[in-house]
Design a protein around this motif. Structure first.
Motif, PDB file in Angstrom:
ATOM      1  N   UNK B 273      14.441  77.122  35.122  1.00  0.00           N
ATOM      2  CA  UNK B 273      13.332  77.386  36.056  1.00  0.00           C
ATOM      3  C   UNK B 273      13.824  78.252  37.211  1.00  0.00           C
ATOM      4  N   UNK B 274      12.879  78.768  37.975  1.00  0.00           N
ATOM      5  CA  UNK B 274      13.259  79.529  39.168  1.00  0.00           C
ATOM      6  C   UNK B 274      13.517  78.548  40.297  1.00  0.00           C
ATOM      7  N   UNK B 275      14.738  78.511  40.732  1.00  0.00           N
ATOM      8  CA  UNK B 275      15.126  77.582  41.796  1.00  0.00           C
ATOM      9  C   UNK B 275      15.248  78.295  43.135  1.00  0.00           C
ATOM     10  N   UNK B 276      15.281  79.617  43.060  1.00  0.00           N
ATOM     11  CA  UNK B 276      15.612  80.380  44.264  1.00  0.00           C
ATOM     12  C   UNK B 276      14.385  81.081  44.831  1.00  0.00           C
ATOM     13  N   UNK B 277      14.030  80.739  46.042  1.00  0.00           N
ATOM     14  CA  UNK B 277      12.902  81.380  46.730  1.00  0.00           C
ATOM     15  C   UNK B 277      13.424  81.847  48.082  1.00  0.00           C
ATOM     16  N   UNK B 278      13.316  83.136  48.314  1.00  0.00           N
ATOM     17  CA  UNK B 278      13.951  83.652  49.529  1.00  0.00           C
ATOM     18  C   UNK B 278      13.015  84.607  50.254  1.00  0.00           C
ATOM     19  N   UNK B 279      13.285  84.780  51.539  1.00  0.00           N
ATOM     20  CA  UNK B 279      12.593  85.853  52.279  1.00  0.00           C
ATOM     21  C   UNK B 279      13.143  87.167  51.746  1.00  0.00           C
ATOM     22  N   UNK B 280      12.321  88.198  51.774  1.00  0.00           N
ATOM     23  CA  UNK B 280      12.729  89.483  51.207  1.00  0.00           C
ATOM     24  C   UNK B 280      14.023  89.997  51.834  1.00  0.00           C
ATOM     25  N   UNK B 281      14.110  89.847  53.184  1.00  0.00           N
ATOM     26  CA  UNK B 281      15.276  90.392  53.884  1.00  0.00           C
ATOM     27  C   UNK B 281      16.545  89.589  53.605  1.00  0.00           C
ATOM     28  N   UNK B 282      16.368  88.342  53.238  1.00  0.00           N
ATOM     29  CA  UNK B 282      17.545  87.497  53.017  1.00  0.00           C
ATOM     30  C   UNK B 282      17.888  87.365  51.539  1.00  0.00           C
ATOM     31  N   UNK B 283      17.244  88.178  50.727  1.00  0.00           N
ATOM     32  CA  UNK B 283      17.438  88.065  49.278  1.00  0.00           C
ATOM     33  C   UNK B 283      18.907  88.265  48.897  1.00  0.00           C
ATOM     34  N   UNK B 284      19.424  87.336  48.170  1.00  0.00           N
ATOM     35  CA  UNK B 284      20.799  87.439  47.682  1.00  0.00           C
ATOM     36  C   UNK B 284      20.759  87.342  46.161  1.00  0.00           C
ATOM     37  N   UNK B 285      20.918  88.495  45.526  1.00  0.00           N
ATOM     38  CA  UNK B 285      20.763  88.520  44.065  1.00  0.00           C
ATOM     39  C   UNK B 285      21.941  87.862  43.352  1.00  0.00           C
ATOM     40  N   UNK B 286      23.009  87.608  44.108  1.00  0.00           N
ATOM     41  CA  UNK B 286      24.173  86.960  43.497  1.00  0.00           C
ATOM     42  C   UNK B 286      24.219  85.470  43.840  1.00  0.00           C
ATOM     43  N   UNK B 287      23.127  84.983  44.391  1.00  0.00           N
ATOM     44  CA  UNK B 287      23.037  83.560  44.726  1.00  0.00           C
ATOM     45  C   UNK B 287      23.181  82.747  43.434  1.00  0.00           C
ATOM     46  N   UNK B 288      24.040  81.754  43.493  1.00  0.00           N
ATOM     47  CA  UNK B 288      24.256  80.940  42.290  1.00  0.00           C
ATOM     48  C   UNK B 288      23.724  79.536  42.525  1.00  0.00           C
ATOM     49  N   UNK B 289      22.877  79.109  41.622  1.00  0.00           N
ATOM     50  CA  UNK B 289      22.467  77.714  41.614  1.00  0.00           C
ATOM     51  C   UNK B 289      23.145  77.036  40.445  1.00  0.00           C
ATOM     52  N   UNK B 290      23.474  75.777  40.623  1.00  0.00           N
ATOM     53  CA  UNK B 290      24.222  75.078  39.590  1.00  0.00           C
ATOM     54  C   UNK B 290      23.336  74.159  38.758  1.00  0.00           C
TER      55      UNK B 290
END
Lengths: 334, 372
Positions: B273-290
């Motif tokens: 599922x999509x676990x990552x919801x971010x503000x556009x400016x704070x978007x981190x495409x390398x954010x890792x969820x476990x």
């Protein structure tokens, strides 16, 4: 006697036709070879793009950009040996074919030749650069080569106190290289046609890549080998072309400056006709297609050599045969 | 009466306690404890293992300037002494061989959210094994600290398998907890000679009878990472054979959980599922969820272990990895096509105008030859 017969056969042969089939085979290998478990190497001196799923190898430029995307301390540590090792592998590959990698093997070059064929069949005329514009534009490839070395370094290191470049500019040339976008299409892969909105740098780089890809198609349609003129691989190859085993040699004494060679040149190099002093006539834009040798009617004025062995020479008989004027040929001059 | 009630209460609590102990699951986590997050660097290509010491020839920034934590100090001290000894033996110069240490932390609990970092008791019967991509045994060490962790090096390119096997007898059941970690070692700087060797998956029935593996995608290479929206296939294996009817639970960092039963091929398919919801400016495409996966299976088998007889073996195998935000979240093919088409159109118009301007109007020139 047999040796002379073979030599005569080669000299009279139609190299362009041979080249067409070699290019077709190379294109198939470098775009689909991976599916047949072909593995060639990752430091190749032409655009064997690793973004293509079926690619059996990798272009040296992507490797060098990755390797330089590190700190000075890492480069000047034993890790730097891997950079030299890569350069060594690139050179080993390069030495065998010299700049003929571009003329015979590069899939992006082949694609441009096919676009040229399409243009011819549709009856459109082509464009040639003037002398002054030619000289100005040829500098661009050296500039791109310089930037593709500098930018990865500037991501991890500060130059003269300037801020480091964003990570979104990693492998800068690959991001703008048309091969990354166009060649995967032959695998049915459209995933490279995208704009990355992560940050400003990625938006700029991915958009620039698409702009270059679009210009590539239009440019190649009106100008033969349009992209090769700006290709940093061509610039890098030229730095080492003097030590390549395959050589294009000119005998200025035999040249009549008829200009046939420069007229048939896809890139439009005029020096090949004008320069009667240089022996090694491989210029930085040359892709060693040997069309010039085919079009030369003077015996031995242009020669393709493998080190010192004559492989293919310009002959009067060959010239007449190739251009369908055998009847006009009256035999060797006495 | 009170005494009886006290005794009953004691027995009930004891049973609950034993039950709780029996359900504790130990798993290997690639995410460090909060206290160390600033000092430990996540390394994406290495299946999100955490870097605890990095030496490349000379002094690194961290060696000289940053203050090391208790955990880090222990780790680096022990390795550097070993390194020094081995170097002296070999008679090498003062240069230290590039060495990168990674760690996977031991956590206890059946979900990521509720798991705590634990220290393994000295009395625990455990085995820690690591296998190289070529199937050879490799060195791996368990550092028993406030938060215990497995420490290892990844030299050879490819997937390394780490197993922490803990055996504990309880009643007539032998509980075998297998904490597995798939660790990828790859650096683009070293080239892509083995790019196709991301497949096939290796497993070792001789080390761990019960195992879970992540099936590779058809064109998976070392650059692959799971993203939200991707479907992954996991397979359970007992003694090298696919096992049907195993309960597999997957839960993510944010608390999403899903339980599935393996099919006749021993496989489950699950979409992340999509676990990552971010503000556009704070978007981190390398954010890792476990995510953490747990498979449980009880086998009726008479077994003699540590001087006791057991009727059942209860296997619990765990595996954890990371996943990133979906690419479709931050890339647009639509805008890509728009830019491509507009540029093509502008270029065509440009070429047309250029050609038109070069055309010279027809001008008839007549020569009167009679004047010559």
């Amino acid at each position: 006697m047999q040796k002379f017969k073979i030599k005569k056969y080669i000299d009279n042969s139609n190299v362009s036709r041979f080249r067409f089939w070699i290019q077709l085979l190379s294109f198939f290998i470098f775009v689909y070879g991976g599916y047949f478990f072909i593995e060639i190497g990752s430091r190749l001196p032409m655009f064997s793009c690793p973004y293509v799923q079926g690619s059996p190898g990798g272009c040296y430029l992507i490797g060098v950009q990755h390797e330089l995307n590190t700190t000075w301390s890492s480069i000047f540590s034993p890790r730097g040996i891997s950079i030299l090792k890569s350069l060594g592998i690139f050179l080993i590959f390069f030495l065998f074919l010299n700049k003929a990698w571009c003329g015979y093997v590069c899939p992006l070059g082949t694609l441009q030749d096919w676009i040229t064929r399409l243009r011819k069949s549709l009856g459109f005329s082509f464009v040639r650069y003037g002398e002054v514009r030619f000289k100005k534009l040829k500098v661009i490839k050296y500039l791109i080569l310089f930037l593709l070395i500098l930018i990865p370094l500037a991501i991890n290191n500060s130059f003269f106190g300037a801020p480091k470049l964003p990570h979104g500019m990693h492998t800068p040339f690959c991001q703008i290289c048309p091969a990354r976008i166009i060649l995967p299409l032959f695998n049915g892969d459209t995933s490279q046609i995208f704009v990355d909105f992560t940050d400003r740098s990625t938006i700029i780089m991915t958009s620039l890549g698409l702009i270059v890809a679009a210009i590539f198609f239009v440019g190649s349609f009106v100008k033969k080998r349009f992209f090769c003129f700006f290709c940093p691989m061509s610039a890098l190859q030229f730095l080492f072309s003097k030590i390549g085993f395959l050589r294009l040699i000119k005998d200025g004494d035999k040249c009549t400056r008829c200009g046939n060679c420069s007229r048939v040149c896809d890139v439009g190099i005029t020096a090949i006709a004008d320069d009667i002093l240089s022996k090694n006539i491989v210029k930085d834009d040359c892709m060693m297609c040997f069309k010039c040798v085919e079009a030369c009617p003077e015996e031995g004025a242009l020669k393709v050599k493998v080190v010192s062995f004559d492989l293919f020479s310009a002959t009067e008989e060959g010239f007449f045969k190739r251009y369908g004027q055998d009847k006009d040929y009256e035999g060797p001059k006495k | 009466m009170n005494k009886i009630l006290q005794n009953v209460t004691f027995i009930v609590f004891l049973l609950f306690g034993l039950q709780a102990i029996s359900q504790e699951t130990i798993w290997l986590s690639n995410s460090p404890p909060d206290a160390m997050k600033k000092e430990v660097k996540a390394s994406g290509m290495h299946r999100y293992s955490s870097l605890i010491s990095k030496k490349r020839g000379g002094k690194t920034k961290g060696d000289s300037k940053t203050k090391k934590s208790k955990y880090q100090k222990n780790a680096t001290d022990s390795t550097s002494k070993k390194d020094q000894k081995s170097e002296k033996k070999k008679g090498e110069s003062s240069y230290k061989r590039p060495s990168t240490k990674y760690a996977h932390w031991l956590r206890e609990g059946s979900s990521i959210k509720d798991s705590k970092y634990v220290s393994l008791a000295d009395s625990t019967d455990y085995q820690l094994i690591m296998m190289s991509p070529e199937g050879k045994s490799e060195s791996i060490e368990l550092v028993k600290d406030k938060a215990s962790y497995a420490k290892f090096e990844l030299n050879e390119e490819g997937y390394h398998n780490a197993y922490l096997i803990i055996k504990k007898g309880l009643g007539d059941t032998l509980h075998i907890n297998i904490s597995k970690a798939e660790l990828l070692s790859h650096s683009c700087r070293n080239g892509h000679h083995k790019k196709l060797e991301a497949r096939p998956v290796r497993y070792y029935p001789e080390i761990s009878e019960f195992e879970v593996i992540r099936q590779r995608h058809p064109y998976e290479d070392y650059h692959f990472f799971t993203s939200s929206g991707d479907t992954e296939t996991f397979k359970t294996i007992l003694d090298g054979e696919a096992l049907e009817g195993v309960k597999v639970t997957i839960n993510t960092e944010k608390g999403w959980s899903r339980t599935l039963m393996t099919d006749k091929n021993g496989e489950i398919n699950t979409e992340f599922i999509q676990d990552y919801f971010s503000n556009w400016k704070e978007l981190n495409t390398r954010k890792i969820y476990y995510y953490m996966l747990q498979a449980d299976y009880t086998l009726k088998k008479d077994i003699h272990y540590n001087g006791k007889d057991y009727k059942y073996i209860h296997y619990t195998v765990t595996m954890s990895d990371g996943y990133r935000p979906s690419k479709t979240m931050y890339t647009s093919m639509f805008w890509g096509l728009i830019i491509f088409l507009i540029t093509t159109l502008v270029s065509v118009i440009g070429v047309f105008i250029y050609k038109e301007r070069r055309k010279r109007p027809y001008k008839e020139v007549r020569f009167n030859e009679s004047n010559k």
